[in-house]
Design a protein around this motif. Structure first.
Motif, PDB file in Angstrom:
ATOM      1  N   ASP A 157       0.806  -1.217   0.000  1.00 52.11           N
ATOM      2  CA  ASP A 157       0.000   0.000   0.000  1.00 52.11           C
ATOM      3  C   ASP A 157       0.843   1.273   0.000  1.00 52.11           C
ATOM      4  O   ASP A 157       0.334   2.361   0.269  1.00 52.11           O
ATOM      5  CB  ASP A 157      -0.948   0.001   1.205  1.00 52.11           C
ATOM      6  CG  ASP A 157      -0.200  -0.082   2.530  1.00 52.11           C
ATOM      7  OD1 ASP A 157       1.035  -0.288   2.507  1.00 52.11           O
ATOM      8  OD2 ASP A 157      -0.842   0.053   3.589  1.00 52.11           O
ATOM      9  N   ASP A 158       2.137   1.163  -0.310  1.00 56.44           N
ATOM     10  CA  ASP A 158       3.020   2.328  -0.328  1.00 56.44           C
ATOM     11  C   ASP A 158       2.928   2.987  -1.705  1.00 56.44           C
ATOM     12  O   ASP A 158       3.638   2.611  -2.644  1.00 56.44           O
ATOM     13  CB  ASP A 158       4.450   1.906  -0.019  1.00 56.44           C
ATOM     14  CG  ASP A 158       5.392   3.093   0.152  1.00 56.44           C
ATOM     15  OD1 ASP A 158       5.026   4.203  -0.282  1.00 56.44           O
ATOM     16  OD2 ASP A 158       6.491   2.900   0.703  1.00 56.44           O
ATOM     17  N   GLN A 159       2.066   3.962  -1.823  1.00 54.09           N
ATOM     18  CA  GLN A 159       1.795   4.551  -3.134  1.00 54.09           C
ATOM     19  C   GLN A 159       2.953   5.393  -3.655  1.00 54.09           C
ATOM     20  O   GLN A 159       3.161   5.468  -4.870  1.00 54.09           O
ATOM     21  CB  GLN A 159       0.510   5.379  -3.074  1.00 54.09           C
ATOM     22  CG  GLN A 159      -0.730   4.517  -2.844  1.00 54.09           C
ATOM     23  CD  GLN A 159      -2.007   5.270  -3.120  1.00 54.09           C
ATOM     24  OE1 GLN A 159      -2.344   6.237  -2.436  1.00 54.09           O
ATOM     25  NE2 GLN A 159      -2.744   4.820  -4.123  1.00 54.09           N
ATOM     26  N   ALA A 160       3.713   6.011  -2.777  1.00 51.91           N
ATOM     27  CA  ALA A 160       4.864   6.791  -3.228  1.00 51.91           C
ATOM     28  C   ALA A 160       5.954   5.877  -3.777  1.00 51.91           C
ATOM     29  O   ALA A 160       6.677   6.245  -4.719  1.00 51.91           O
ATOM     30  CB  ALA A 160       5.406   7.635  -2.083  1.00 51.91           C
ATOM     31  N   CYS A 161       6.071   4.675  -3.211  1.00 50.04           N
ATOM     32  CA  CYS A 161       7.059   3.712  -3.699  1.00 50.04           C
ATOM     33  C   CYS A 161       6.596   3.047  -4.991  1.00 50.04           C
ATOM     34  O   CYS A 161       7.420   2.704  -5.840  1.00 50.04           O
ATOM     35  CB  CYS A 161       7.318   2.660  -2.625  1.00 50.04           C
ATOM     36  SG  CYS A 161       8.643   1.490  -3.008  1.00 50.04           S
ATOM     37  N   ARG A 162       5.287   2.914  -5.129  1.00 48.14           N
ATOM     38  CA  ARG A 162       4.749   2.211  -6.296  1.00 48.14           C
ATOM     39  C   ARG A 162       4.317   3.178  -7.411  1.00 48.14           C
ATOM     40  O   ARG A 162       3.268   3.040  -8.009  1.00 48.14           O
ATOM     41  CB  ARG A 162       3.597   1.297  -5.863  1.00 48.14           C
ATOM     42  CG  ARG A 162       4.079   0.070  -5.088  1.00 48.14           C
ATOM     43  CD  ARG A 162       2.956  -0.841  -4.667  1.00 48.14           C
ATOM     44  NE  ARG A 162       3.453  -2.053  -4.021  1.00 48.14           N
ATOM     45  CZ  ARG A 162       3.748  -3.202  -4.644  1.00 48.14           C
ATOM     46  NH1 ARG A 162       3.585  -3.274  -5.952  1.00 48.14           N
ATOM     47  NH2 ARG A 162       4.201  -4.241  -3.986  1.00 48.14           N
ATOM     48  N   MET A 163       5.164   4.146  -7.642  1.00 47.20           N
ATOM     49  CA  MET A 163       5.072   4.985  -8.837  1.00 47.20           C
ATOM     50  C   MET A 163       6.117   4.497  -9.831  1.00 47.20           C
ATOM     51  O   MET A 163       7.178   4.000  -9.457  1.00 47.20           O
ATOM     52  CB  MET A 163       5.303   6.461  -8.491  1.00 47.20           C
ATOM     53  CG  MET A 163       4.217   7.070  -7.614  1.00 47.20           C
ATOM     54  SD  MET A 163       4.553   8.795  -7.188  1.00 47.20           S
ATOM     55  CE  MET A 163       4.328   9.611  -8.792  1.00 47.20           C
ATOM     56  N   GLY A 164       5.828   4.631 -11.114  1.00 50.65           N
ATOM     57  CA  GLY A 164       6.705   4.110 -12.152  1.00 50.65           C
ATOM     58  C   GLY A 164       8.100   4.705 -12.082  1.00 50.65           C
ATOM     59  O   GLY A 164       8.287   5.910 -11.863  1.00 50.65           O
ATOM     60  N   LEU A 165       9.098   3.865 -12.279  1.00 46.98           N
ATOM     61  CA  LEU A 165      10.484   4.305 -12.274  1.00 46.98           C
ATOM     62  C   LEU A 165      10.800   5.132 -13.524  1.00 46.98           C
ATOM     63  O   LEU A 165      10.328   4.823 -14.628  1.00 46.98           O
ATOM     64  CB  LEU A 165      11.413   3.093 -12.241  1.00 46.98           C
ATOM     65  CG  LEU A 165      11.387   2.243 -10.972  1.00 46.98           C
ATOM     66  CD1 LEU A 165      11.998   0.873 -11.256  1.00 46.98           C
ATOM     67  CD2 LEU A 165      12.135   2.944  -9.847  1.00 46.98           C
TER      68      LEU A 165
END
Length: 772
Positions: free
Chosen positions: A664-672
């Motif tokens: 649920d970490d949305q900042a981490c799960r943004m596209g590289l």
């Protein structure tokens, strides 16, 4: 010499010289531009009178060096049966393309010539025309490349699709002390300059060659500048300058603003100053490589930020510099010597080095792969003009008997185009695509021996069941088959999908050339949505992006390929250029590079894709000069999907799975912005990785909580894994990211490397894997 007996007859490294009235006719002007095979803009409804191709002589231009031709030239640019100015927002951005051809001659103008969006100004490369200011010229800019016909003073970051080729610009009749700019170029992606010569008075105190005072362009290439006060004044967000020569300029290049620039292959001769970052100017990082300084002042003059609190900007990388003369190589704004005179510089760093600390002048060695080099420099190639081709060596794809091609945005042209390309490749003919939207419902195969030239970004667009299965993706345009070798050169085209196509790899390259540049793309772009020729423009406003898996990937360079790319924009639309509504599009992937035989990315931008913008997966022997990216605006805090969702990571294509992030970490799960895994011999210069928004949907469009202003929005901007070998990465610039590079070692953070676009990070040299 019999011009018809040689295939091909052009030297891409040679600069065409004016040949006056003896010049051979240029094949482009000899095509059918009025009959059924002409360029046709299919998204203007019932308007069949709109002229895509315009020869300025037919609008009254004379080019005799005496008559004022400004009205005729401007009329040729503006001509539209339904509008006096081709206003870009009143009448659409991409629906009204124009190629304006200027034959050889000297065209006197007494006031500013204004460019328009979706316009290419093309001079005859056999006899480059001269656009020359009259002695009584009125105005401050000779040619204005920025289209100011915009509502509310819209800036250069929305000034797309503008180009000038094969032109000489001359201000020598104007008083050398008058404030005057030869070319204003505050423009955005999908714009280009190539094969331009600018002539200004020597010892000037007022003339500027090119003023890039705003915008977000990607590449400016193959320009010679003589005289003037400043050759180029740059304030662009990020840009690559490739193969620019400066001669007798007071200052060759002034970095007046912006965040990062890469200067590749410059020749600075008899200039008082080389590159200067003035006290009032700015640059987070600046790289100069493969360049020559001849009898000039220092190659770089900059303000030392090593003792600054907070942001440390003006970080400098010099690599492979040859010096003729006795001046110091690098100096500060106070004239203090930062690098003393020498004949050659391998690599010199002023700024943050990782691993390590801020260095105030450290000499290093960059061990380059010989596969990527030509005469000791990274290979580059000027956009071919094919100026030696005769009319009978060029085939208009809409004029081939027995193979009907319409380019009308509706009819399936795949079968006919495949037959035509195969025949042209076998016969050594150039394939000319007059403007149109060429629908293909099956893969378009580009065989070895192919040369394609578009007219004002002719469009090839995929649609249908062949591109509908995300589990079995298929290329829309396939350049060669695995193991094939030969020539495939493509320029001034745009590739896209006509509707949602989750199984579409829009461009796939499989083949290699016999030598570098045989397989190449110049000023060719890959887009999804945002434009009138695609239903994606109106079908993807839902905040649930699972309803808009618009394409599997933009570009895939496979393991058997070897490709030269210059000035490519890979854009999944974040906004509509044609009043199409909100663009909430989930394209799976940006650029995937798995090639090993030599890849050159000379000015590229990939934006707003789901899993990544760039993925260098098991790639070898890759050069990249300026990589620009922006994250998908809908990702991050408040989004309905966390990467890799709404897609599923596919290991066959080297997809990152984001397993290092909490679910649920949305900042981490943004596209590289960039994913690097298992590579070797990788040489990267100038990363401009920006995060502007997070969680932006139609309901929250423009809401302050989505703005990444003065705050961190994304956890990891780039990732390096798999024990790379010989990875040299110079000039990393990030915005609104916490970890600049997730590498399992130091994981360098913005906090420890502050600088650039706030809240930004700057690393001059990232070298933990240089000798791995």
């Amino acid at each position: 010499m019999d011009r018809g007996s040689q295939q091909p007859l052009f030297n891409p490294s040679a600069e065409p010289e004016s040949q006056g009235s003896t010049a051979a006719p240029y094949w482009l002007d000899q095509q059918d531009h009025t009959g059924p095979a002409r360029g046709y803009a299919p998204f203007l409804g019932s308007d069949h009178t709109y002229p895509v191709y315009r020869n300025v002589k037919k609008y009254g231009a004379v080019g005799d060096g005496r008559k004022d031709d400004i009205e005729a030239l401007q009329k040729a640019i503006n001509d539209d049966p339904n509008s006096e100015t081709r206003n870009r927002y009143q009448n659409g951005v991409t629906t009204r393309p124009a190629l304006v051809f200027i034959p050889g001659g000297t065209y006197i103008i007494k006031k500013t010539l204004d460019m328009r969006l979706n316009t290419i100004l093309v001079g005859d490369p056999n006899d480059r025309p001269v656009i020359k200011a009259s002695s009584d010229f009125q105005g401050e800019v000779l040619i204005q490349g920025h289209d100011y016909a915009t509502p509310n003073g819209a800036g250069g970051t929305t000034n797309f699709l503008t180009a000038i080729k094969n032109i000489v610009i001359d201000t020598t009749r104007i008083n050398k002390d008058k404030k005057l700019t030869a070319l204003g170029w505050g423009v955005a992606q999908a714009c280009h300059l190539t094969n331009i010569k600018i002539m200004m008075p020597d010892y000037s105190t007022g003339h500027i060659g090119i003023d890039i005072n705003q915008g977000s362009t990607v590449a400016v290439t193959d320009i010679s500048i003589e005289g003037g006060f400043v050759g180029i004044s740059n304030g662009n967000q990020q840009v690559l300058f490739k193969d620019i020569s400066f001669n007798r300029c007071a200052t060759a290049l002034r970095q007046s603003g912006g965040w990062t620039a890469v200067i590749q292959g410059a020749t600075i001769e008899s200039c008082s100053k080389g590159v200067e970052i003035p006290p009032e100017g700015s640059a987070a990082s600046l790289i100069i490589l493969d360049s020559k300084l001849i009898n000039s002042g220092s190659i770089i003059k900059f303000r030392d930020s090593s003792n600054d609190g907070g942001n440390r900007n003006h970080q400098i990388v010099l690599e492979n510099i040859d010096i003729t003369g006795n001046n110091p190589v690098a100096i500060g704004t106070d004239e203090s010597v930062k690098l003393a005179n020498r004949k050659h510089v391998d690599t010199w760093i002023w700024g943050n080095i990782n691993p390590g600390v801020y260095q105030t002048g450290k000499t290093l060695i960059t061990r380059r792969s010989p596969i990527l080099l030509s005469k000791g420099k990274y290979f580059t190639m000027r956009q071919p003009t094919y100026q030696g081709y005769t009319k009978d060596q060029v085939v208009n794809v809409k004029a081939v008997h027995g193979h009907e091609v319409k380019g009308d945005g509706k009819s399936d042209d795949a079968a006919s185009l495949n037959a035509i390309l195969a025949k042209n490749a076998a016969d050594g003919k150039l394939s000319y695509f007059p403007y149109g939207v060429y629908i293909v419902k099956s893969t378009l195969y580009v065989p070895p021996g192919t040369r394609i030239v578009g007219e004002a970004w002719s469009v090839i667009s995929g649609i249908g069941s062949a591109f509908g299965d995300k589990n079995k993706p298929s290329p829309v345009i396939m350049v060669g088959k695995p193991g094939e070798t030969g020539v495939a050169q493509i320029q001034d085209m745009r590739f896209t999908v006509a509707d949602i196509a989750p199984g579409a790899i829009i461009l796939q390259v499989n083949m290699a050339g016999f030598k570098p540049g045989d397989v190449g793309f110049w000023n060719t772009h890959v887009t999804v949505g945002g434009m009138a020729d695609s239903n994606v423009n109106v079908a993807c406003s839902s905040p649930n992006t699972a309803s808009c898996l618009a394409a599997f990937a933009l570009v895939h360079l496979t393991s058997t390929s070897s490709t030269y790319i210059e000035n490519m924009w890979g854009w999944t639309a974040d906004h509509s250029l044609e009043r199409g509504g909100f663009q909430n599009i989930a394209t799976g992937r940006g650029l995937l590079v798995e090639a090993t035989k030599g890849t050159w990315l000379t000015g590229t931008s990939f934006e707003h894709n789901t899993l990544y913008e760039y993925n260098l997966h098991n790639a070898q022997n890759v050069y990249a000069g300026l990589q620009h990216s922006e994250n998908a605006y809908w990702q991050g805090e408040g989004s309905q999907h966390n990467a890799p969702s709404p897609w599923t990571a596919n290991p066959k294509y080297g997809d990152p799975d984001y397993s290092w992030c909490a679910k649920d970490d949305q900042a981490c799960r943004m596209g590289l912005a960039q994913n690097i895994v298992g590579v070797s011999n990788l040489y990267l210069y100038g990363a401009a990785f920006w995060t502007f928004f997070h969680g932006e949907t139609q309901a929250r469009y423009g809401s302050p909580e989505t703005w990444c202003v003065d705050k961190v929005c994304i956890t990891n901007q780039a990732r390096v894994m798999g024990n790379p070998k010989n990875l040299y990465w110079y000039g990393i610039n990030t915005k609104s990211a916490d970890v600049m590079v997730l590498d399992g070692k130091d994981n360098p953070k913005r906090y420890n490397h502050p600088g650039g676009w706030n809240p930004g990070g700057v690393i001059a040299a990232y070298l933990p894997f240089q000798n791995a």
